[in-house]
Design an enzyme around this catalytic site. Structure first.
Site, PDB file in Angstrom:
ATOM      1  N   GLU A 141       1.253  -0.664   0.216  1.00 53.92           N
ATOM      2  CA  GLU A 141      -0.334   0.188  -0.025  1.00 53.92           C
ATOM      3  C   GLU A 141       0.893   1.518   0.058  1.00 53.92           C
ATOM      4  O   GLU A 141       0.582   2.445  -0.287  1.00 53.92           O
ATOM      5  CB  GLU A 141      -0.944   0.016   1.163  1.00 53.92           C
ATOM      6  CG  GLU A 141      -1.828  -0.975   1.025  1.00 53.92           C
ATOM      7  CD  GLU A 141      -3.121  -0.287  -0.225  1.00 53.92           C
ATOM      8  OE1 GLU A 141      -3.920   1.086  -0.606  1.00 53.92           O
ATOM      9  OE2 GLU A 141      -3.356  -1.521  -0.725  1.00 53.92           O
ATOM     10  N   GLU A 145      -0.146   3.792  -3.227  1.00 54.36           N
ATOM     11  CA  GLU A 145      -0.305   4.840  -2.379  1.00 54.36           C
ATOM     12  C   GLU A 145       0.453   6.033  -2.261  1.00 54.36           C
ATOM     13  O   GLU A 145       0.215   7.239  -2.716  1.00 54.36           O
ATOM     14  CB  GLU A 145      -1.106   4.661  -1.182  1.00 54.36           C
ATOM     15  CG  GLU A 145      -2.078   4.181  -1.498  1.00 54.36           C
ATOM     16  CD  GLU A 145      -3.235   4.360  -0.055  1.00 54.36           C
ATOM     17  OE1 GLU A 145      -4.066   5.621   0.334  1.00 54.36           O
ATOM     18  OE2 GLU A 145      -4.906   4.220  -0.812  1.00 54.36           O
ATOM     19  N   GLU A 188      -2.400  14.195  -3.688  1.00 51.62           N
ATOM     20  CA  GLU A 188      -2.100  15.361  -2.992  1.00 51.62           C
ATOM     21  C   GLU A 188      -1.578  14.696  -1.876  1.00 51.62           C
ATOM     22  O   GLU A 188      -1.963  13.786  -0.904  1.00 51.62           O
ATOM     23  CB  GLU A 188      -2.327  16.418  -3.166  1.00 51.62           C
ATOM     24  CG  GLU A 188      -1.459  17.523  -2.876  1.00 51.62           C
ATOM     25  CD  GLU A 188      -2.389  19.257  -2.575  1.00 51.62           C
ATOM     26  OE1 GLU A 188      -1.978  20.006  -1.667  1.00 51.62           O
ATOM     27  OE2 GLU A 188      -3.579  18.945  -2.369  1.00 51.62           O
TER      28      GLU A 188
END
Length: 226
Positions: A141, A145, A188
């Protein structure tokens, strides 16, 4: 973080086959690839739309395809097949979250459109795949991410809330390689100090911070006792 992990095509086909068997015809919209499904109510006979997440388990028996109904089993409401009596036990879903800290600041990601709490911020997180080692899921992850290779630290805690289906395993992590780049459903990234946090997406984000501070405090206390 993936929003849904649902039934396979075969499971969904068996469920809708049960609807056809009970009513003599298919539902008016065969929507397997879409986020919602249409089924016919066995009680009232009208067509109704149900959320895709978990709809098969609430409506159809995965053994015989017949509809289910809620019954009290061991003092808990559970879906029970109206035909064969199979009890469906809805298991929790395991997810991981990472606290990546550098220079007293935390790495957080802002959630994109189409996600829960879009526009708000949270720790990198995601679901553990079936058969996947939990620590491996945390490393994956981080890569998906925020574009980082990380080295996991200790497990900071297991977070769960009554009535929620997700159990969250929270790990501390250090950057081993790379620079943060927003990926997956994040638009962001930013580094934030604990006293200047942006709007957080979920209540558990504050619990994650508390777990991290407790761990840091315990480490500092241990150092002074040596």
């Amino acid at each position: 973080m993936r929003e849904y992990c649902g039934p396979t095509f075969v499971e969904a086909w068996r469920g809708c086959a049960g609807v056809r068997h009970q009513n003599g015809r298919w539902p008016p919209a065969w929507l397997l690839p879409t986020p919602r499904a249409t089924v016919r109510s066995q009680t009232y006979g009208e067509w109704r739309r149900l959320p895709w997440r978990g709809w098969l388990q609430r409506v159809f028996c995965q053994q015989c395809g017949a509809p289910t109904e809620q019954r009290e089993i061991q003092d808990t409401p559970r879906p029970v097949c109206t035909s064969c009596g199979t009890v469906v036990y809805l298991d929790p879903k395991l997810a991981v979250a990472l606290v990546i800290e550098r220079g007293g600041r935390f790495l957080l990601g802002r959630r994109g459109e189409g996600t829960r709490e879009a526009g708000k911020w949270g720790f990198p997180a995601g679901y553990v795949d079936r058969g996947e080692v939990v620590e491996a899921a945390a490393v994956r992850e981080a890569r998906e991410e925020v574009g980082l290779e990380v080295v996991l630290g200790p497990l900071l805690g297991l977070l769960s809330t009554e009535g929620e289906s997700v159990v969250l395993a929270v790990f501390a992590a250090e950057i081993a390689e790379g620079e943060p780049v927003a990926g997956d459903d994040l638009i962001e990234l930013g580094w934030f100090t604990p006293d200047a946090l942006p709007p957080l997406a979920f209540a558990h984000d504050q619990h994650i911070l508390t777990a991290w501070h407790d761990w840091r405090g315990a480490g500092a206390l241990h150092s002074t006792m040596r």
